[in-house]
Design an enzyme around this catalytic site. Structure first.
Site, PDB file in Angstrom:
ATOM      1  N   GLU A   1      34.598  96.565  11.084  1.00 21.28           N
ATOM      2  CA  GLU A   1      35.207  97.041  12.325  1.00 21.28           C
ATOM      3  C   GLU A   1      36.699  96.727  12.395  1.00 21.28           C
ATOM      4  O   GLU A   1      37.427  97.302  13.193  1.00 21.28           O
ATOM      5  CB  GLU A   1      34.469  96.445  13.529  1.00 21.28           C
TER       6      GLU A   1
ATOM      7  N   LYS B   1      33.916  86.918   5.982  1.00 21.75           N
ATOM      8  CA  LYS B   1      34.015  87.425   7.356  1.00 21.75           C
ATOM      9  C   LYS B   1      33.880  88.954   7.342  1.00 21.75           C
ATOM     10  O   LYS B   1      34.097  89.597   6.326  1.00 21.75           O
ATOM     11  CB  LYS B   1      35.340  87.001   7.980  1.00 21.75           C
TER      12      LYS B   1
END
Lengths: 328, 266, 724
Positions: free
Chosen positions: C681, C677
């Site tokens: 950010e 994943k």
């Protein structure tokens, strides 16, 4: 940049002779080249003077120290004599900019730094300093970074230098070469000027004059000194407010004080009245608070910089306290 | 020969010019890895990677002098620039900064333009051993000075200790501020040896040489080089390791099964 | 020096392109040796709204070295927008110099091309433009009446917000402001553009290479196959290089006209007005909770601005839809068209800003409830994404909070503000929870395997970019893993639109997408080679032997990976927790971050060294967001008064502090086959809240407007109930 001819001056005579009213001496270039790229400064000739032989530091006949106008800020701040006897000057210089810039910037050039007022930089906005008669955009615009002392209807910009705040607290004179080859000495307090109706003039230098030396007075604040700089990031930023504080103590009393503030006026702001007030007092927090109140009593902030009054008071108390607290 | 044929020749025979050999040295590739590298690079990617590795101008130090710019310049100045121990003679516009001379005239593009106004540090080079900003330095004022750029730090393919430490400690991400950070770090090693002070130095009156810089000191003194990727902590570690010769350990870890279990159950 | 020799995924190897970066050899956009190139400089408008009445280029044209001056009068016709207020995306056309209208201060109104950089920059100042000025809309506050709802999905609700508030024992309403921010990657946006016989080659600093070819081909109405974009190295992007901006089009127009390659660099000053920004967000939060901390209601209403000609909406409220178990929920986004450039995505759009509001408000509510803010969050945890009514593929938020609390020493925190001091310093601890969507997109790649001196070596090609994210390295590790050869024997070639198509770098999908794409190519190669020789799929055989058995010295295969059907049934997010210790000088108002702990749960960590880089990078930008960064608007002229890198304070080294990062061991196989994943950010998300919360804990002042500068702290009042 606009086109210019480049003259690498080999000696003082050549520099002075090459000068014309539309030329500009080039020191470290850290401010001038920036302003030329911004099209704020528009000389048609650059006379490089940074390599001229005004790079010495020596004891002067008044018991003080003379520092060369072309010496770099970092060499000056790190000179053993300066650090030992004028640590307030070192500290103020080291708070400024970055190592790279201090390696380039000359002492003379530091005195001639121009304001960081954003209206001064942006050609599309009015600025009496950049373009006399165009008006001041900051008075009714963004004035959070602007003056609270000594401004005029035509300009509310502040002087950006840290070194000069240190020099104002210490007391100094500036030696300049006149175009005719003679020299003159300017008291540091008279070197920079208030904007009045001629904000385009930052200093009382005459055209063609070249700063060759700064003479420091006999060292008095070598033990109790502090340079406080409040800014919007922890380093590499101009001051919102800065305070240079020096104290001389004898028998638990203040015998001499030096106090100046940056970020609040068109020139480094020296608190002469406060310096006198402190003499003869026993240093403690309440005296420093009284000094701060006295210092800021005439401050006249704008809509955007009211914080500077409160910040200024706290900065003075802190700087004096830190100076006092230093182990002698 | 077409560009492609030249390339295939190199791939098959490993025929390299002197410039190309220097580039391989800089890349740290020896004979067998060179061949592997050349084979590994595909023909379709020639123009990107060949451009990355083999522009003839890249290692200008190998060439005596580049041809003069044929463009007619106003206020032309002739400058002899001593860069990475080799002298280049250039006719330049008086307005040309050292940064633009390096990047646009000498193909020494390792020195970066990040702001062009002295507000970021990406263009930091060493001038007579001191770190300075090439964007606010006129090339015309560099006559007779010794300039060292990022391309001049490695010697015979051996990286400078700071370069190695940046690699090992991941002292960069995008890499754009990196040459400036590295030049700045190299200079800072010397500044510490000379006993130079900073704004966060406790007592300016205590003058000692060979300073061992605290983390706060390193951070303050490296604050003239902005890294927008935010690799500061790794930069500090890289510098510290060279400066104090202590191993710097990573500050990341994986949670243990026990930690995971405890976090769940409570 | 330690040298870690390792292969495959999961190992903290050094960046494979690192040597290029530390020697200055990595080539960024304007560093490719292109022969005969000339230099351009753009000219910007100096009014915020109005029309160009006249534009005098004669002086510029006469200046030494000038080859051409482009303005709206002589610029070629480009594709125009087909609708009013089109949405800004990463393939949106970028028409420029198409009319005399000015929509914002700094809009491009011309381009000067000259033989040298010095000539071009000087001549650009000689272009004289006369305007007919109109009063611009530049104030969010004064233009509230113009607020509109951009799309249906801008609003969301579940339950009954009013009923939820009425059922609460304790309520809170507060407004949080995040200012205009700028990405400011260190590499200026720049391009060397060549237009040669109808074919385009652009060396340009972009995050998405394929999308860039689309923008160029659509804007000029030429076939996409005639456009090649190269971005081998990108000196940072943070969202600003997602879009292919107008400077690329300007340079191409000039190249087409002159028949020469044109180099154009956007100046740092122009990067305030021409390459995107994060807009000002005013976020109103309402929370209701029971005494025991159970949330009864949560609303998050955001007012932002877009340009007057294009629409961009940052989804600040989305985080409040899904992070906590709250039955009554209301999310609104409204936009006001203002005379500024169109905003665009900046690192964690929505999450970075939205989490500041949500996680500050959660801290405020915890303080009102006299509850530990970690306990308050854990109390309202959910394993179901209530906004989508589907489960999270994995969610380890509680683990992040608890493990982080332990590492940080959270129990030492004093509940009462202003009670932890050291000399002049007020010391505070702050916490916040983070969540960031972990998308995954269709990605193709090619693997070229060859035999060299008996060894198998491989090259992976894809049009992916490495914007500092570590793409080169993790792709090499992936190929190493799936081909069974050392990483040292893998070459990775990226950033060229001639390579197989990827979604490019953005939205935290890079690592998962690129690596799964590379995996697919490698798996296909092995499968194909085995199939040819009838070797059973499960049989282990070295790649070199496989080639030899096939009598091949070279073999190529392509592969594509894309999200599974399973993926669509879940909400796929990364989670994290931020802990900050902040010291605030009681007099000067200057804040110093002393230390931070970040815990992240982001699937399989491909390379903890580069993943750590992403986290500390996010934290650093989060520190900037919290303490230093803001772009200020000049109220009378409508320009940005913060116009240089000296005015816009990106954090410096001294602004940062020690950081400890803990990754939770996790492989989310629902997310994708490799269990990866995004992490690019997650690092910035909620950092500002953890700092603001720490500053409250230190000072008793609730700072709801970022950045938290000394002047604001000095003037701020104590929160009611805090003892001085």
């Amino acid at each position: 940049m606009r086109p210019f001819t480049y003259t690498g001056a080999k000696n003082k005579e050549q520099a002075l002779q090459s000068y014309s009213p539309t030329s500009h001496y080039l020191g470290g270039g850290t401010n001038l080249l920036d302003l030329m790229k911004e099209d704020v400064e528009r000389p048609d000739q650059l006379i490089e003077v940074a390599s001229l032989d005004y790079k010495k530091i020596f004891q002067n006949d008044k018991g003080g120290l003379t520092i060369g106008g072309m010496l770099s800020n970092s060499e000056t701040a790190n000179h053993p004599e300066v650090r030992k006897n004028y640590p307030l000057l070192s500290m103020s210089m080291l708070s400024a900019a970055t190592a790279q810039i201090r390696n380039m910037a000359t002492n003379g050039g530091n005195l001639l730094q121009r304001t960081r007022c954003p209206y001064f930089f942006e050609a599309s906005m009015p600025c009496n300093k950049r373009e006399p008669g165009s008006g001041c955009g900051a008075i009714k615009g963004m004035n959070s970074l602007h003056a609270i002392f000594g401004y005029s209807d035509s300009c509310i910009a502040v002087h950006p230098s840290d070194m000069c705040v240190g020099l104002a607290a210490l007391g100094a004179t500036v030696e300049v070469q006149k175009p005719d080859g003679s020299t003159r000495i300017i008291a540091f307090d008279d070197f920079h000027r208030l904007p009045g109706s001629q904000p385009e003039k930052d200093t009382n230098l005459m055209p063609g004059e070249l700063i060759t030396a700064i003479h420091l007075e006999r060292p008095e604040f070598s033990e109790h000194y502090y340079y406080l700089k409040i800014r919007e990031r922890s380093s590499y930023a101009f001051a919102l407010i800065s305070v240079a504080a020096g104290l001389q103590l004898k028998g638990g009393e203040i015998t001499k004080a030096g106090l100046a503030m940056g970020g609040v006026a068109h020139k480094p702001w020296k608190f002469k009245e406060v310096e006198k007030f402190l003499v003869g007092k026993k240093p403690d927090e309440s005296i420093f608070e009284a000094a701060a109140e006295l210092a800021m009593k005439d401050a006249k902030p704008f809509e955007g910089n009211t914080y500077k009054v409160e910040m200024g008071k706290k900065a003075i108390v802190r700087a004096l306290s830190q100076a006092y607290a230093r182990k002698s | 020969m077409t560009e492609m044929e030249v390339w295939n020749n190199k791939r098959e025979l490993g025929n390299l010019s002197e410039d190309e050999r220097k580039i391989f040295d800089q890349l740290g590739l020896n004979e067998s890895s060179r061949r592997k590298f050349l084979k590994g690079i595909s023909a379709t990617s020639l123009s990107v990677w060949a451009a990355t590795y083999f522009p003839p101008e890249v290692f200008a130090s190998a060439a005596a002098a580049l041809p003069d710019n044929p463009i007619k310049l106003v206020n032309e100045v002739k400058v002899n620039l001593r860069i990475n121990e080799s002298v280049k003679s250039l006719n330049l516009d008086s307005r040309t900064t050292l940064l633009d001379a390096l990047r646009e005239r000498l193909a020494l593009t390792g020195t970066k333009k990040g702001c062009d106004h002295g507000q970021c540090g990406a263009c930091t080079v060493l001038v007579d051993g001191k770190r300075k900003l090439s964007c606010l330095t006129l090339a015309a004022s560099c006559e007779g000075k010794e300039i060292t750029t990022i391309e001049g730090l490695a010697e015979n393919g051996e990286l400078h200790a700071i370069q190695k430490a940046f690699l090992e400690h991941d002292g960069f991400q995008c890499g754009y501020c990196t040459p400036g950070q590295i030049c700045s770090s190299v200079a800072l090693l010397e500044e510490a040896k000379r006993g130079e002070a900073s704004y966060v130095t406790d007592d300016l009156r205590e003058i000692t040489k060979d300073l061992t810089l605290s983390e706060e000191e390193i951070r303050e003194r490296m604050s003239g080089n902005i890294c927008r990727c935010g690799a500061y902590n790794n930069i500090v570690q890289a510098f510290k390791e060279v400066h104090s010769s202590d191993d710097e350990m990573p500050t990341w870890e994986f949670a243990t099964p026990e930690q995971m279990e405890n976090a769940k159950s409570s | 020096m330690k040298t870690i020799k390792a292969s495959g995924i999961g190992k903290p190897i050094d960046r494979i392109e690192g040597r290029l970066k530390v020697t200055g050899m990595a080539k960024y956009a304007t560093e490719f040796p292109v022969e005969n190139k000339v230099y351009a400089q753009a000219v910007n408008s100096t009014i915020a709204k109005g029309e160009i009445v006249s534009i005098d280029t004669s002086e510029a044209e006469k200046a030494a070295g000038v080859l051409a001056v482009l303005t709206h009068k002589n610029a070629e016709k480009l594709k125009a927008f087909e609708e009013e207020m089109p949405e800004l995306g990463t393939t949106t056309i970028a028409p420029v110099l198409q009319s005399n209208k000015v929509h914002y201060y700094g809009e491009y109104v011309g381009l000067v091309v000259a033989e040298t950089f010095e000539q071009a920059t000087y001549a650009a100042k000689l272009v004289k433009v006369k305007y007919k000025e109109e009063t611009p809309d530049i104030h969010l506050d004064k233009s509230r009446a113009k607020a509109y709802k951009p799309t249906e999905s801008s609003d969301f609700s579940r339950g009954d917000m009013d009923a939820g508030m009425a059922a609460a024992d304790q309520t809170l309403e507060a407004t949080y402001n995040t200012p205009i921010e700028h990405h400011h990657p260190m590499e200026l946006h720049a391009v060397i553009a060549s237009w040669n016989n109808g074919k385009v080659l652009a060396y340009t600093s972009q995050q998405m290479v394929d999308n860039s070819t689309i923008v160029i081909s659509d804007t000029f109405q030429i076939p996409k196959k005639d456009v090649r974009v190269v971005a081998a190295f990108v000196g940072g992007g943070f969202g600003s290089k997602l879009n292919t901006d107008r400077h690329v089009i300007l340079a191409l127009m000039a190249s087409k006209k002159l028949g020469k390659p044109v180099q154009l660099t956007v100046t740092r000053n122009q990067m305030f007005t021409n390459t995107g920004m994060r807009q000002h967000n005013e976020q109103n939060m309402r929370i209701g909770a029971k005494k025991d901390g159970t949330l009864t209601a949560l609303s998050h209403e955001t007012l932002s601005h877009t340009s007057t000609f294009q629409e961009y909406q940052e989804p600040c409220g989305n985080v409040s839809k899904m992070l906590y178990k709250v039955p009554n929920n209301l999310i609104k986004h409204r936009l006001i068209p203002l005379n500024f450039q169109t905003p665009c995505s900046m690192r964690a759009p929505g999450e970075a800003t939205g989490s500041f509001a949500l996680e500050s408000a959660m801290d405020e509510m915890a303080w009102k409830l006299k509850m530990d803010p970690i306990d308050f969050r854990i109390k309202n945890d959910t394993q179901i994404d209530l906004s989508e009514e589907r489960p999270f593929s994995s969610r380890l938020l509680i683990e992040c909070l608890r493990i982080g609390a332990e590492k940080f020493g959270w129990k030492e925190r004093k509940m009462e503000p202003r009670t932890n001091t050291n000399g002049n310093w007020l010391i505070g601890y702050g916490v916040s929870a983070a969540s960031r969507e972990a998308p995954y997109k269709k990605t193709s790649s090619k693997v070229i395997i060859s035999l060299e001196e008996g060894k198998a070596i491989a090259t992976i090609q894809m049009d992916a970019t490495d914007i500092g994210t570590g793409s080169y390295t993790i792709i090499a590790q992936t190929a190493s893993e799936y081909l069974g050869i050392p990483t040292e024997d893998v070459t990775v070639e990226l950033g060229d639109s001639n390579y197989p198509v990827t979604p490019g770098s953005g939205g935290s999908w890079g690592a998962a997408s690129y690596c799964n794409g590379a995996r697919a190519a490698c798996e296909n190669a092995i499968a194909e080679l085995k199939r040819k020789k009838n070797i059973p799929e499960g049989e282990e055989i070295a790649l070199a032997d496989l080639l030899k058995q096939n009598d091949l010295t070279k073999f190529e295969a392509e592969g594509t990976a894309e999200p599974s059907e399973e993926f669509e049934k879940y909400s796929v997010f990364s989670f994290g927790a931020n802990f900050s210790e902040v010291w605030v000088d009681k007099d000067t108002g200057m804040s110093r971050i002393k230390r931070m702990v970040n815990v992240g749960s982001a699937g399989k960590i491909l390379n903890p060294k580069t993943a750590y880089g992403q986290i500390i990078g996010g934290l650093t930008m989060g520190v900037g967001m919290a303490l230093t960064e803001q772009t200020k608007i000049e109220p009378n002229f409508g320009n940005f008064i913060t116009r240089s890198f000296a005015d816009y304070h990106a954090p410096v080294n001294l602004d940062m502090a020690n950081v400890e990062v803990i990754f939770l061991p996790e492989e989310d196989k629902i997310a994708n086959k490799m269990g990866v994943k995004g992490i690019g950010e997650l690092g910035i998300t909620s950092v500002a809240a953890s700092i603001a919360n720490a500053i409250f804990n230190a000072t008793g002042k609730r700072m709801r407007d970022l950045p938290i500068t000394p002047e604001k702290l000095i003037m701020a009042k104590l929160e009611p109930g805090v003892e001085s």
